[in-house]
Design a protein around this motif. Structure first.
Motif, PDB file in Angstrom:
ATOM      1  N   ALA A  59       0.811  -1.221   0.000  1.00  0.00           N
ATOM      2  CA  ALA A  59       0.000   0.000   0.000  1.00  0.00           C
ATOM      3  C   ALA A  59       0.847   1.276   0.000  1.00  0.00           C
ATOM      4  O   ALA A  59       0.558   2.204  -0.767  1.00  0.00           O
ATOM      5  N   PRO A  60       1.896   1.410   0.826  1.00  0.00           N
ATOM      6  CA  PRO A  60       2.685   2.649   0.796  1.00  0.00           C
ATOM      7  C   PRO A  60       3.415   2.845  -0.526  1.00  0.00           C
ATOM      8  O   PRO A  60       3.532   3.977  -1.012  1.00  0.00           O
ATOM      9  N   THR A  61       3.893   1.748  -1.108  1.00  0.00           N
ATOM     10  CA  THR A  61       4.582   1.844  -2.400  1.00  0.00           C
ATOM     11  C   THR A  61       3.617   2.306  -3.482  1.00  0.00           C
ATOM     12  O   THR A  61       3.918   3.204  -4.280  1.00  0.00           O
ATOM     13  N   MET A  79       8.871   7.635   6.605  1.00  0.00           N
ATOM     14  CA  MET A  79       9.174   6.220   6.437  1.00  0.00           C
ATOM     15  C   MET A  79       9.219   5.489   7.771  1.00  0.00           C
ATOM     16  O   MET A  79       9.438   6.110   8.820  1.00  0.00           O
ATOM     17  N   ASN A  80       8.984   4.188   7.707  1.00  0.00           N
ATOM     18  CA  ASN A  80       9.073   3.378   8.927  1.00  0.00           C
ATOM     19  C   ASN A  80       9.672   2.020   8.628  1.00  0.00           C
ATOM     20  O   ASN A  80       9.581   1.509   7.508  1.00  0.00           O
ATOM     21  N   CYS A  87      -0.012  -6.533   1.991  1.00  0.00           N
ATOM     22  CA  CYS A  87      -0.994  -7.629   2.043  1.00  0.00           C
ATOM     23  C   CYS A  87      -1.962  -7.448   3.211  1.00  0.00           C
ATOM     24  O   CYS A  87      -2.338  -8.414   3.885  1.00  0.00           O
ATOM     25  N   ASN A  88      -2.364  -6.203   3.441  1.00  0.00           N
ATOM     26  CA  ASN A  88      -3.338  -5.888   4.487  1.00  0.00           C
ATOM     27  C   ASN A  88      -4.677  -5.423   3.916  1.00  0.00           C
ATOM     28  O   ASN A  88      -5.492  -4.837   4.637  1.00  0.00           O
ATOM     29  N   GLY A  89      -4.906  -5.654   2.622  1.00  0.00           N
ATOM     30  CA  GLY A  89      -6.182  -5.335   2.005  1.00  0.00           C
ATOM     31  C   GLY A  89      -6.524  -3.853   2.051  1.00  0.00           C
ATOM     32  O   GLY A  89      -5.647  -2.986   2.063  1.00  0.00           O
ATOM     33  N   SER A  90      -7.825  -3.559   2.099  1.00  0.00           N
ATOM     34  CA  SER A  90      -8.287  -2.169   2.079  1.00  0.00           C
ATOM     35  C   SER A  90      -7.854  -1.420   3.332  1.00  0.00           C
ATOM     36  O   SER A  90      -7.632  -0.206   3.291  1.00  0.00           O
ATOM     37  N   GLN A  91      -7.696  -2.137   4.462  1.00  0.00           N
ATOM     38  CA  GLN A  91      -7.250  -1.479   5.682  1.00  0.00           C
ATOM     39  C   GLN A  91      -5.832  -0.951   5.515  1.00  0.00           C
ATOM     40  O   GLN A  91      -5.500   0.142   5.986  1.00  0.00           O
ATOM     41  N   GLY A  92      -4.995  -1.706   4.833  1.00  0.00           N
ATOM     42  CA  GLY A  92      -3.633  -1.250   4.582  1.00  0.00           C
ATOM     43  C   GLY A  92      -3.608   0.013   3.738  1.00  0.00           C
ATOM     44  O   GLY A  92      -2.828   0.934   3.996  1.00  0.00           O
ATOM     45  N   GLU A  93      -4.483   0.084   2.737  1.00  0.00           N
ATOM     46  CA  GLU A  93      -4.554   1.275   1.892  1.00  0.00           C
ATOM     47  C   GLU A  93      -5.053   2.477   2.692  1.00  0.00           C
ATOM     48  O   GLU A  93      -4.536   3.594   2.554  1.00  0.00           O
ATOM     49  N   THR A  94      -6.050   2.250   3.541  1.00  0.00           N
ATOM     50  CA  THR A  94      -6.554   3.330   4.396  1.00  0.00           C
ATOM     51  C   THR A  94      -5.484   3.826   5.348  1.00  0.00           C
ATOM     52  O   THR A  94      -5.319   5.040   5.550  1.00  0.00           O
ATOM     53  N   ASP A  95      -4.731   2.897   5.924  1.00  0.00           N
ATOM     54  CA  ASP A  95      -3.664   3.271   6.861  1.00  0.00           C
ATOM     55  C   ASP A  95      -2.542   4.026   6.160  1.00  0.00           C
ATOM     56  O   ASP A  95      -1.965   4.963   6.725  1.00  0.00           O
ATOM     57  N   ALA A  96      -2.233   3.646   4.932  1.00  0.00           N
ATOM     58  CA  ALA A  96      -1.195   4.357   4.176  1.00  0.00           C
ATOM     59  C   ALA A  96      -1.614   5.802   3.926  1.00  0.00           C
ATOM     60  O   ALA A  96      -0.817   6.740   4.094  1.00  0.00           O
ATOM     61  N   HIS A 112      -0.640  15.511  -0.963  1.00  0.00           N
ATOM     62  CA  HIS A 112      -0.108  15.090  -2.255  1.00  0.00           C
ATOM     63  C   HIS A 112       1.353  15.500  -2.453  1.00  0.00           C
ATOM     64  O   HIS A 112       1.933  15.213  -3.518  1.00  0.00           O
ATOM     65  N   MET A 113       1.947  16.119  -1.451  1.00  0.00           N
ATOM     66  CA  MET A 113       3.366  16.457  -1.479  1.00  0.00           C
ATOM     67  C   MET A 113       4.164  15.543  -0.567  1.00  0.00           C
ATOM     68  O   MET A 113       5.347  15.783  -0.327  1.00  0.00           O
ATOM     69  N   VAL A 114       3.534  14.483  -0.073  1.00  0.00           N
ATOM     70  CA  VAL A 114       4.195  13.575   0.875  1.00  0.00           C
ATOM     71  C   VAL A 114       4.219  12.154   0.311  1.00  0.00           C
ATOM     72  O   VAL A 114       3.174  11.589  -0.029  1.00  0.00           O
ATOM     73  N   GLY A 115       5.407  11.589   0.233  1.00  0.00           N
ATOM     74  CA  GLY A 115       5.546  10.182  -0.086  1.00  0.00           C
ATOM     75  C   GLY A 115       5.698   9.386   1.197  1.00  0.00           C
ATOM     76  O   GLY A 115       6.131   9.929   2.220  1.00  0.00           O
ATOM     77  N   ILE A 116       5.329   8.122   1.180  1.00  0.00           N
ATOM     78  CA  ILE A 116       5.517   7.282   2.363  1.00  0.00           C
ATOM     79  C   ILE A 116       6.202   5.983   1.949  1.00  0.00           C
ATOM     80  O   ILE A 116       6.068   5.530   0.808  1.00  0.00           O
ATOM     81  N   ALA A 117       6.940   5.408   2.888  1.00  0.00           N
ATOM     82  CA  ALA A 117       7.673   4.177   2.621  1.00  0.00           C
ATOM     83  C   ALA A 117       7.699   3.341   3.882  1.00  0.00           C
ATOM     84  O   ALA A 117       7.923   3.859   4.973  1.00  0.00           O
ATOM     85  N   SER A 118       7.453   2.048   3.736  1.00  0.00           N
ATOM     86  CA  SER A 118       7.445   1.138   4.877  1.00  0.00           C
ATOM     87  C   SER A 118       8.236  -0.119   4.536  1.00  0.00           C
ATOM     88  O   SER A 118       8.286  -0.538   3.379  1.00  0.00           O
ATOM     89  N   THR A 119       8.850  -0.702   5.563  1.00  0.00           N
ATOM     90  CA  THR A 119       9.580  -1.954   5.373  1.00  0.00           C
ATOM     91  C   THR A 119       9.484  -2.779   6.647  1.00  0.00           C
ATOM     92  O   THR A 119       9.382  -2.222   7.745  1.00  0.00           O
ATOM     93  N   GLY A 120       9.497  -4.090   6.503  1.00  0.00           N
ATOM     94  CA  GLY A 120       9.395  -4.956   7.672  1.00  0.00           C
ATOM     95  C   GLY A 120       8.569  -6.181   7.360  1.00  0.00           C
ATOM     96  O   GLY A 120       8.545  -6.666   6.226  1.00  0.00           O
ATOM     97  N   VAL A 121       7.867  -6.683   8.357  1.00  0.00           N
ATOM     98  CA  VAL A 121       7.093  -7.917   8.220  1.00  0.00           C
ATOM     99  C   VAL A 121       5.854  -7.687   7.349  1.00  0.00           C
ATOM    100  O   VAL A 121       5.156  -6.682   7.500  1.00  0.00           O
TER     101      VAL A 121
END
Length: 402
Positions: A59-61, A79-80, A87-96, A112-121
């Motif tokens: 979702a963040p990507t 970023m985190n 693989c968190n479905g619609s909830q993952g998209e909402t959280d992103a 729209h001026m902020v990018g996000i990035a996540s890594t981990g499990v």
């Protein structure tokens, strides 16, 4: 810093380009290290990105890609580590989207001026209370802690700063990234961030980034797996004061070389820090029909588990390199292949040279192993980077979530 046109390009101590701030904090996503951070440009920056080709794009990507594609502009990336929000479905998209909005509100800029990035499990919900608390703690400083806050199984931060002279102005380009396992073209389990104070239009920056990634991050492999979260994001805020760069400018090649130096260094750092790795492996293939085939063969050799195990075991079994070459569809002079390891020629005209095994084992004990291959089938070349395959790799990945 004083530079002349003779200097052209210089690698320096890590520093942020003009007009950028950064910070990191411990939000509790990981037990014992900073696990959230951001980078921020005082002025909106032109931006470009490349992203994983994995069908399960996180979702963040996905959101960052959509955000950059709006106008090739960004002012911040938050970023985190510790949770991939994949693989968190619609909830993952909402959280992103919520993570993007929280950072935008904190910085008082448009989401729209902020990018996000996540890594981990993968597959665990993003703990939004911790994300919110972490964002509230981030400040506008020159902190370099963000380079550590994105690490997962990495053993160290991967950073570089390059300065060059463009139109009489000193331009600084800084890069940092994470990546250690689940690394295979296209890209890796990696997050890469490049900031520059050069002025260059977003579309031109995108073209440059895409071409350079093909020669760098897409030419590394550790274990043959492609992550759901891979991305490389570049921001160019123009604070150096140069005229916007165009391909036709006389200084453009200088910037391209500096930019490629940043990405090449980071790619090699990832390859050398592969999970459990003890050696960086570089494969250079010459005498190739065309460049694409050169890249294909180099990647096949460095990605072969048999070759990787051979290098870890310090065994000069060059037949494993030959089989990796033969599995490709590249043009090959079957009676004219040459192979050398750290300048020791093991194969000439597709036959072993009879070099002493002990001598080969000794050179394979080095922290960097360079394999040079000549296919004797053309004038092109290709290069790829990887690492050996060790017992430690299995140990790390057998207990990744524990």
């Amino acid at each position: 810093m004083q530079m002349t046109s003779e200097d052209l390009i210089e690698v320096t101590e890590f520093t942020w380009p003009k007009g950028y701030d950064a910070d990191s904090t411990h939000a509790g996503l990981k037990p014992d290290q900073d696990d959230m951070g951001w980078i921020y440009s005082e002025e909106p920056a032109d931006a470009a990105g490349v992203y994983t080709t994995n069908q399960f794009q996180a979702a963040p990507t996905k959101l960052t890609k959509q955000t950059i594609n709006l106008a090739h502009k960004l002012q911040a990336v938050v970023m985190n580590a510790g949770n991939a929000n994949s693989c968190n479905g619609s909830q993952g998209e909402t959280d992103a989207i919520m993570m993007q909005k929280m950072a935008a509100d904190r910085l008082q800029i448009d989401p729209h001026m902020v990018g996000i990035a996540s890594t981990g499990v993968i597959g665990e919900p993003l703990p939004m209370a911790k994300i919110k608390a972490g964002i509230s703690q981030l400040k506008l400083t020159k902190n370099v802690g963000v380079t550590k806050a994105i690490l997962t199984t990495d053993t160290h931060p991967k950073t570089i700063t390059v300065k060059c002279l463009i139109g009489g102005k000193v331009v600084t380009t800084t890069g940092f990234c994470k990546g250690s396992g689940m690394i295979h073209p296209n890209m890796a389990t990696m997050l890469g961030f490049v900031t520059t104070d050069a002025a260059i239009a977003g579309n031109d920056l995108q073209q440059l980034l895409s071409a350079t990634v093909d020669e760098t991050f897409n030419q590394i492999t550790v274990d043959g797996d492609t992550s759901t979260n891979d991305m490389v994001v570049v921001m160019a805020n123009g604070a150096a004061g140069n005229d916007p760069l165009k391909e036709t400018d006389s200084d453009y090649p200088t910037f391209v070389v500096a930019f490629k130096k940043v990405l090449t260094h980071l790619a090699q750092e990832i390859a050398g820090d592969g999970e459990g790795a003890s050696k960086l492996v570089e494969v250079n293939v010459t005498g190739v029909y065309d460049h694409l085939e050169g890249q294909q063969v180099a990647k096949a050799i460095v990605g072969s588990n048999l070759v990787k195990a051979m290098i870890f075991g310090e065994d000069g079994n060059w037949g494993r390199i030959m089989q990796a070459i033969g599995q490709t569809t590249a043009h090959v002079d079957l009676d004219g292949v040459s192979i050398a390891i750290n300048d020791l020629q093991l194969v000439k005209n597709s036959l072993g040279t009879g070099i002493d095994d002990a001598e080969v084992s000794k050179t394979l004990n080095q922290p960097k192993v360079t394999i040079d291959v000549d296919l004797n089938a053309g004038q092109a070349s290709g290069t790829a980077w990887g690492c050996d395959l060790t017992y430690k790799y299995v140990q790390i990945n057998a207990s990744y979530r524990s």
